[in-house]
Scaffold this active site. Structure first.
Site, PDB file in Angstrom:
ATOM      1  N   SER A  82      -6.950  -6.678   8.635  1.00 12.53           N
ATOM      2  CA  SER A  82      -5.807  -5.773   8.629  1.00 12.53           C
ATOM      3  C   SER A  82      -5.133  -5.802   9.993  1.00 12.53           C
ATOM      4  O   SER A  82      -5.776  -6.040  11.013  1.00 12.53           O
ATOM      5  CB  SER A  82      -6.244  -4.346   8.287  1.00 12.53           C
ATOM      6  OG  SER A  82      -7.085  -3.838   9.302  1.00 12.53           O
ATOM      7  N   ASP A  95       0.817  -1.216   0.000  1.00 15.57           N
ATOM      8  CA  ASP A  95       0.000   0.000   0.000  1.00 15.57           C
ATOM      9  C   ASP A  95       0.853   1.270   0.000  1.00 15.57           C
ATOM     10  O   ASP A  95       0.608   2.194  -0.782  1.00 15.57           O
ATOM     11  CB  ASP A  95      -0.941   0.009   1.201  1.00 15.57           C
ATOM     12  CG  ASP A  95      -2.081  -0.985   1.050  1.00 15.57           C
ATOM     13  OD1 ASP A  95      -2.159  -1.642  -0.008  1.00 15.57           O
ATOM     14  OD2 ASP A  95      -2.887  -1.117   1.983  1.00 15.57           O
ATOM     15  N   ASP A 134      -6.814   6.853  12.594  1.00 16.05           N
ATOM     16  CA  ASP A 134      -5.414   7.217  12.404  1.00 16.05           C
ATOM     17  C   ASP A 134      -5.228   8.489  11.583  1.00 16.05           C
ATOM     18  O   ASP A 134      -4.310   9.264  11.828  1.00 16.05           O
ATOM     19  CB  ASP A 134      -4.641   6.061  11.760  1.00 16.05           C
ATOM     20  CG  ASP A 134      -4.203   5.027  12.789  1.00 16.05           C
ATOM     21  OD1 ASP A 134      -4.200   5.354  13.992  1.00 16.05           O
ATOM     22  OD2 ASP A 134      -3.861   3.910  12.391  1.00 16.05           O
TER      23      ASP A 134
END
Length: 410
Positions: A185, A20, A131
């Site tokens: 994740s 990513d 986040d």
């Protein structure tokens, strides 16, 4: 032309070396035509970080623009330990392992931006999570005029297939296990690992055992308890079993004890700052042991008033950390009060670790407020006159008696 509309010339990317962030790196180069500086932090996530350097070089990053730093000691000393002095738990259960890592990463990004003359920073957080808020509040607090790039909010990719296609077009290596949808994740550092999404999204379905990466199951933990001692000074752990250790070494050692004894697993549904509820599986083996030990040493060294006030402040402190306000004046004010309370929090705690349980079996301190003379049911040698309790009770009952008389008359 304002500073916010000028073309971005150089950007500091929080770079893990994974697929990513490698896609983000190439997207930044193509979208902004900007020079990219990569920053990879070792916070104890347990991964080899040198491959990130090789991958950044392969993607055209200049060697002098690749930063890989071991921040484990700073992370534990300046972020984890101050938070544990507060006994911080978000919503009564979460030890804030992901939350507390973001301000340190953000701080170093800003410092690197200043050192390299970069005019922007970039993170890889999605537009649905906490986040993005934590990173960006920290950026703005430390550098109010910084430009922030959040690709997951800006780019046109709509699916995992779009990302894979972009990677293939730009010759970004794709590991076999990255071609399909990841089952969940993961975020990890020395304090914890967290798992969210996909197979974990139904809060009524027990997580599969392969989700747990840092702990054995309590059922498979040893049948014999493990006994350890933790020494404290001014509220921070300084030794294990009598051996002085650095902050990061202490946490890593406690992680080993916790992993072997199945300690620190939490399955929770939390309220994200952005407004939704999410289900997460957290493993905080060493942190769970440390939390219990710190509460135990406080129990004999903190005055009742200080302890109860700390417990009142804790939810607010934990909320500030979770929301991303580490660099806010209110968190620093609370920290000053908490640190003041820790001046005499020292001594040794003995704990028994057994099949997921942390059992405090002893605590001693040269600063102890515990008095066996006062608390004993035997002769206290005149240290406490029990007759005094009658007046104490009557004074405290005065308003209750007054209310009772009024209600009886009514």
């Amino acid at each position: 032309m304002t500073s916010q509309t000028k073309p971005i010339k150089k950007v500091v990317l929080a770079y893990s070396g994974g697929l990513d962030t490698s896609i983000i790196l190439k997207w930044l180069q193509q979208t902004y035509g900007a020079e990219v500086v990569t920053f990879t932090a070792d916070l104890g996530q347990g991964e080899e970080l040198e491959p990130a350097r090789a991958k950044a070089l392969m993607l055209g990053i200049k060697p002098e623009n690749i930063y890989i730093e071991d921040l484990r000691e700073e992370f534990v000393r300046d972020y984890v330990f101050p938070m544990f002095r507060a006994n911080a738990l978000y919503e009564g259960i979460y030890l804030l392992g992901t939350s507390i890592a973001r301000p340190l990463i953000s701080k170093r990004q800003i410092e690197i931006a200043r050192a390299t003359g970069a005019d922007a920073v970039c993170h890889g957080a999605t537009g649905k999570g906490n986040d993005q808020v934590r990173f960006e509040l920290s950026y703005y607090a430390l550098e109010p005029s910084i430009r922030i790039i959040a690709p997951w909010r800006d780019w046109s990719f709509k699916s995992r297939e779009d990302l894979i296609a972009f990677a293939e077009q730009n010759q970004i290596p794709i590991a076999k296990d990255k071609r399909g949808e990841a089952p969940f994740s993961v975020d990890a550092n020395l304090l914890h690992s967290s798992s969210e999404g996909k197979v974990l999204e139904d809060p009524n379905v027990e997580p599969p055992q392969y989700v747990f990466q840092r702990t054995v199951s309590p059922e498979e933990a040893p049948d014999k308890p493990t006994v350890i001692t933790i020494g404290f000074k001014q509220g921070d752990a300084v030794s294990i079993n009598g051996t002085p250790m650095s902050p990061a070494t202490i946490l890593a050692t406690l992680n080993d004890y916790g992993r072997e004894n199945g300690i620190g697993r939490v399955d929770l549904v939390e309220n994200r700052f952005v407004g939704m509820k999410s289900r997460g599986i957290y493993e905080t083996p060493g942190g769970t042991i440390l939390w219990h030990a710190h509460r135990a040493i406080e129990s004999i060294t903190l005055d009742r008033g200080a302890m109860h006030l700390k417990d009142e402040l804790m939810p607010r402190y934990a909320e500030l950390v979770y929301y991303g306000f580490w660099f806010s004046p209110e968190r620093e004010m609370l920290q000053a009060a908490i640190d003041k309370s820790q001046e005499h929090v020292e001594g040794v705690v003995t704990l028994k670790l057994y099949k997921g349980n942390v059992i405090v079996t002893g605590r001693e301190s040269p600063k102890s407020l515990y008095s066996s003379t006062l608390v004993t049911f035997e002769d206290d040698k005149g240290a406490y006159d029990q007759k005094d309790a009658a007046g104490f009770i009557k004074l405290n009952a005065l308003r209750l008696r007054t209310l009772g008389q009024r209600d009886r008359q009514g």
